[in-house]
Scaffold this motif. Structure first.
Motif, PDB file in Angstrom:
ATOM      1  N   ARG A  35     -46.436  19.890  22.765  1.00 53.54           N
ATOM      2  CA  ARG A  35     -47.129  18.796  23.441  1.00 53.54           C
ATOM      3  C   ARG A  35     -48.626  18.834  23.162  1.00 53.54           C
ATOM      4  NH1 ARG A  35     -46.286  18.169  29.490  1.00 53.54           N
ATOM      5  NH2 ARG A  35     -47.192  16.126  29.040  1.00 53.54           N
ATOM      6  N   ALA A  36     -49.192  20.020  23.156  1.00 50.51           N
ATOM      7  CA  ALA A  36     -50.626  20.139  22.879  1.00 50.51           C
ATOM      8  C   ALA A  36     -50.948  19.709  21.452  1.00 50.51           C
ATOM      9  CB  ALA A  36     -51.088  21.570  23.119  1.00 50.51           C
ATOM     10  N   LEU A  37     -50.089  20.089  20.496  1.00 48.02           N
ATOM     11  CA  LEU A  37     -50.306  19.704  19.104  1.00 48.02           C
ATOM     12  C   LEU A  37     -50.316  18.192  18.943  1.00 48.02           C
ATOM     13  CD1 LEU A  37     -48.043  22.330  17.277  1.00 48.02           C
ATOM     14  CD2 LEU A  37     -50.541  22.159  17.144  1.00 48.02           C
ATOM     15  N   ILE A  38     -49.502  17.507  19.733  1.00 47.74           N
ATOM     16  CA  ILE A  38     -49.440  16.048  19.658  1.00 47.74           C
ATOM     17  C   ILE A  38     -50.556  15.396  20.470  1.00 47.74           C
ATOM     18  CG2 ILE A  38     -48.071  14.018  20.308  1.00 47.74           C
ATOM     19  CD1 ILE A  38     -45.565  15.673  19.739  1.00 47.74           C
ATOM     20  N   GLU A  39     -50.709  15.819  21.713  1.00 47.93           N
ATOM     21  CA  GLU A  39     -51.543  15.062  22.647  1.00 47.93           C
ATOM     22  C   GLU A  39     -53.030  15.380  22.577  1.00 47.93           C
ATOM     23  OE1 GLU A  39     -50.116  14.266  26.553  1.00 47.93           O
ATOM     24  OE2 GLU A  39     -48.034  14.684  26.014  1.00 47.93           O
ATOM     25  N   TRP A  74     -60.241   2.761  31.081  1.00 45.48           N
ATOM     26  CA  TRP A  74     -59.626   3.902  31.767  1.00 45.48           C
ATOM     27  C   TRP A  74     -59.494   3.663  33.265  1.00 45.48           C
ATOM     28  CZ3 TRP A  74     -57.313   6.895  28.517  1.00 45.48           C
ATOM     29  CH2 TRP A  74     -57.857   7.139  27.261  1.00 45.48           C
ATOM     30  N   GLU A  75     -60.311   2.752  33.803  1.00 42.26           N
ATOM     31  CA  GLU A  75     -60.349   2.590  35.253  1.00 42.26           C
ATOM     32  C   GLU A  75     -59.008   2.169  35.877  1.00 42.26           C
ATOM     33  OE1 GLU A  75     -62.767   3.651  37.139  1.00 42.26           O
ATOM     34  OE2 GLU A  75     -63.805   4.286  35.325  1.00 42.26           O
ATOM     35  N   PRO A  76     -58.220   1.286  35.232  1.00 41.57           N
ATOM     36  CA  PRO A  76     -56.937   0.915  35.845  1.00 41.57           C
ATOM     37  C   PRO A  76     -55.959   2.084  36.005  1.00 41.57           C
ATOM     38  CG  PRO A  76     -57.580  -0.711  34.194  1.00 41.57           C
ATOM     39  CD  PRO A  76     -58.513   0.449  34.044  1.00 41.57           C
ATOM     40  N   LEU A  77     -56.242   3.204  35.365  1.00 43.71           N
ATOM     41  CA  LEU A  77     -55.355   4.363  35.478  1.00 43.71           C
ATOM     42  C   LEU A  77     -55.651   5.207  36.710  1.00 43.71           C
ATOM     43  CD1 LEU A  77     -54.975   3.468  32.510  1.00 43.71           C
ATOM     44  CD2 LEU A  77     -54.637   5.878  31.939  1.00 43.71           C
ATOM     45  N   ARG A  78     -56.727   4.918  37.388  1.00 49.32           N
ATOM     46  CA  ARG A  78     -57.085   5.747  38.551  1.00 49.32           C
ATOM     47  C   ARG A  78     -56.047   5.685  39.675  1.00 49.32           C
ATOM     48  NH1 ARG A  78     -61.667   8.521  37.866  1.00 49.32           N
ATOM     49  NH2 ARG A  78     -63.213   7.671  36.410  1.00 49.32           N
ATOM     50  N   PRO A  79     -55.452   4.514  39.964  1.00 47.53           N
ATOM     51  CA  PRO A  79     -54.389   4.515  40.984  1.00 47.53           C
ATOM     52  C   PRO A  79     -53.199   5.401  40.601  1.00 47.53           C
ATOM     53  CG  PRO A  79     -55.196   2.292  40.628  1.00 47.53           C
ATOM     54  CD  PRO A  79     -55.809   3.137  39.554  1.00 47.53           C
ATOM     55  N   HIS A 120     -49.252  10.118  32.465  1.00 50.89           N
ATOM     56  CA  HIS A 120     -49.386  10.553  31.074  1.00 50.89           C
ATOM     57  C   HIS A 120     -48.941   9.467  30.103  1.00 50.89           C
ATOM     58  CE1 HIS A 120     -50.629  14.815  31.318  1.00 50.89           C
ATOM     59  NE2 HIS A 120     -50.117  14.732  32.532  1.00 50.89           N
ATOM     60  N   ALA A 121     -47.902   8.720  30.455  1.00 49.70           N
ATOM     61  CA  ALA A 121     -47.461   7.628  29.589  1.00 49.70           C
ATOM     62  C   ALA A 121     -48.541   6.544  29.494  1.00 49.70           C
ATOM     63  CB  ALA A 121     -46.160   7.025  30.113  1.00 49.70           C
ATOM     64  N   ALA A 122     -49.211   6.268  30.612  1.00 47.40           N
ATOM     65  CA  ALA A 122     -50.269   5.258  30.613  1.00 47.40           C
ATOM     66  C   ALA A 122     -51.457   5.705  29.780  1.00 47.40           C
ATOM     67  CB  ALA A 122     -50.701   4.956  32.045  1.00 47.40           C
ATOM     68  N   LEU A 123     -51.797   6.983  29.868  1.00 48.56           N
ATOM     69  CA  LEU A 123     -52.885   7.520  29.044  1.00 48.56           C
ATOM     70  C   LEU A 123     -52.608   7.277  27.574  1.00 48.56           C
ATOM     71  CD1 LEU A 123     -53.710  11.037  30.597  1.00 48.56           C
ATOM     72  CD2 LEU A 123     -55.224   9.039  30.558  1.00 48.56           C
ATOM     73  N   LEU A 124     -51.460   7.773  27.116  1.00 50.67           N
ATOM     74  CA  LEU A 124     -51.122   7.664  25.701  1.00 50.67           C
ATOM     75  C   LEU A 124     -50.870   6.221  25.301  1.00 50.67           C
ATOM     76  CD1 LEU A 124     -48.759  10.754  25.393  1.00 50.67           C
ATOM     77  CD2 LEU A 124     -51.145  10.597  24.691  1.00 50.67           C
ATOM     78  N   GLY A 125     -50.401   5.410  26.249  1.00 51.16           N
ATOM     79  CA  GLY A 125     -50.107   4.018  25.939  1.00 51.16           C
ATOM     80  C   GLY A 125     -51.319   3.221  25.517  1.00 51.16           C
ATOM     81  N   GLY A 142     -53.249   3.935  23.319  1.00 44.95           N
ATOM     82  CA  GLY A 142     -53.370   4.022  21.865  1.00 44.95           C
ATOM     83  C   GLY A 142     -52.538   2.983  21.149  1.00 44.95           C
ATOM     84  N   GLY A 143     -51.621   2.335  21.860  1.00 39.82           N
ATOM     85  CA  GLY A 143     -50.831   1.278  21.263  1.00 39.82           C
ATOM     86  C   GLY A 143     -49.686   1.737  20.380  1.00 39.82           C
ATOM     87  N   ASN A 144     -49.367   3.039  20.402  1.00 32.74           N
ATOM     88  CA  ASN A 144     -48.294   3.571  19.561  1.00 32.74           C
ATOM     89  C   ASN A 144     -47.078   3.856  20.434  1.00 32.74           C
ATOM     90  OD1 ASN A 144     -46.553   5.203  17.981  1.00 32.74           O
ATOM     91  ND2 ASN A 144     -48.263   5.989  16.773  1.00 32.74           N
ATOM     92  N   ALA A 145     -46.126   2.944  20.441  1.00 31.22           N
ATOM     93  CA  ALA A 145     -44.962   3.081  21.309  1.00 31.22           C
ATOM     94  C   ALA A 145     -44.102   4.278  20.927  1.00 31.22           C
ATOM     95  CB  ALA A 145     -44.123   1.799  21.267  1.00 31.22           C
ATOM     96  N   GLN A 146     -44.027   4.583  19.633  1.00 30.83           N
ATOM     97  CA  GLN A 146     -43.219   5.722  19.195  1.00 30.83           C
ATOM     98  C   GLN A 146     -43.819   7.036  19.701  1.00 30.83           C
ATOM     99  OE1 GLN A 146     -40.249   5.344  17.710  1.00 30.83           O
ATOM    100  NE2 GLN A 146     -40.626   3.149  17.950  1.00 30.83           N
ATOM    101  N   LEU A 147     -45.132   7.122  19.665  1.00 33.52           N
ATOM    102  CA  LEU A 147     -45.804   8.317  20.176  1.00 33.52           C
ATOM    103  C   LEU A 147     -45.534   8.489  21.669  1.00 33.52           C
ATOM    104  CD1 LEU A 147     -47.930  10.638  19.998  1.00 33.52           C
ATOM    105  CD2 LEU A 147     -49.640   8.914  20.551  1.00 33.52           C
ATOM    106  N   VAL A 148     -45.620   7.395  22.412  1.00 28.76           N
ATOM    107  CA  VAL A 148     -45.371   7.464  23.859  1.00 28.76           C
ATOM    108  C   VAL A 148     -43.946   7.924  24.130  1.00 28.76           C
ATOM    109  CG1 VAL A 148     -45.241   6.124  25.992  1.00 28.76           C
ATOM    110  CG2 VAL A 148     -47.106   5.712  24.386  1.00 28.76           C
ATOM    111  N   ALA A 149     -42.999   7.424  23.336  1.00 26.80           N
ATOM    112  CA  ALA A 149     -41.597   7.796  23.528  1.00 26.80           C
ATOM    113  C   ALA A 149     -41.366   9.269  23.234  1.00 26.80           C
ATOM    114  CB  ALA A 149     -40.705   6.928  22.648  1.00 26.80           C
ATOM    115  N   VAL A 150     -41.915   9.756  22.120  1.00 25.45           N
ATOM    116  CA  VAL A 150     -41.732  11.163  21.749  1.00 25.45           C
ATOM    117  C   VAL A 150     -42.401  12.079  22.767  1.00 25.45           C
ATOM    118  CG1 VAL A 150     -42.330  12.921  20.035  1.00 25.45           C
ATOM    119  CG2 VAL A 150     -41.454  10.707  19.290  1.00 25.45           C
ATOM    120  N   ALA A 151     -43.636  11.749  23.143  1.00 21.14           N
ATOM    121  CA  ALA A 151     -44.346  12.566  24.124  1.00 21.14           C
ATOM    122  C   ALA A 151     -43.630  12.539  25.466  1.00 21.14           C
ATOM    123  CB  ALA A 151     -45.786  12.077  24.280  1.00 21.14           C
TER     124      ALA A 151
END
Length: 220
Positions: A96-100, A116-121, A146-151, A153-162
């Motif tokens: 996970r660290a190698l990816i994220e 980033w602000e909408p992620l505070r809730p 964590h999904a919202a953070l990575l999301g 980036g716009g890479n759906a495959q990355l979000v799925a794998v992570a």
């Protein structure tokens, strides 16, 4: 009189959760809290009685948990809750660290601070769940954050794998009684600190926080 149909262009809102999703949520909660024990085999009919449903949604939900690595199929018997060793968890954290870590550093450089602000809730949801000592709710809130953070980036495959890796590391019942509520709360508060660092584009702090996050409470 025949029932009135929906007006053209209108659609009935879908049900929020299917029965299968409700059972899946309940099973995940039972795994996180330790109600379903590692190494133990559970049959779909027995779980169906427990949740007062038919065996079909239980089997469907358990197959999803098989894909997530939380349980494994035992032929003609049911599903065995997976057991994770300390080494298993360390390896998951390393992957996970190698990816994220590089992804979060890239996002810190490229995402506008106000995004980033909408992620505070979502970060606050993890604090509330941790403060209540609700491991199941914390697991759900942690995955969402964590999904919202990575999301971003716009890479759906990355979000799925992570997300799959996150799920594999997120079953405390598979490696002991799980973290103490105080540990969960300490971990949850790191989410807001991470957002502050991302807003400030403080790359050294972002990298340090993400690495330490993986080396702390399992499944975060």
């Amino acid at each position: 009189m025949p029932a009135q149909s929906d007006a053209p262009g209108e659609r009935r809102p879908p049900l929020r959760y299917s029965l299968r999703d409700q059972v899946l949520c309940a099973l995940r909660g039972a795994l996180v809290t330790g109600e379903l024990c590692p190494g133990t085999v559970y049959s779909a009919p027995a779980l169906a009685l427990r949740f007062d449903v038919s065996a079909t949604p239980v089997r469907e939900a358990m197959q999803q948990l098989v894909r997530e690595g939380a349980v494994e199929v035992v032929h003609n018997r049911g599903f065995r809750v997976a057991s994770r060793s300390v080494r298993d968890l360390a390896e998951l954290a390393e992957v996970r660290a190698l990816i994220e870590v590089p992804v979060m550093l890239r996002l810190a450089r490229t995402v506008r601070p106000e995004c980033w602000e909408p992620l505070r809730p979502l970060a606050q949801d993890t604090v509330v769940a941790a403060g209540a000592g609700d491991r199941a709710a914390y697991a759900d809130a942690d995955r969402a954050f964590h999904a919202a953070l990575l999301g971003l980036g716009g890479n759906a495959q990355l979000v799925a794998v992570a997300g799959e890796l996150h799920g594999r590391a997120q079953w405390p019942a598979a490696h002991g009684p799980g973290p103490h509520p105080a540990q969960l709360l300490a971990d949850a508060t790191e989410h807001a600190v991470l957002l502050d660092a991302l807003v400030a584009r403080d790359l050294p702090t972002v990298e340090s926080l993400v690495r330490e996050h993986f080396s702390g409470v399992p499944g975060t």
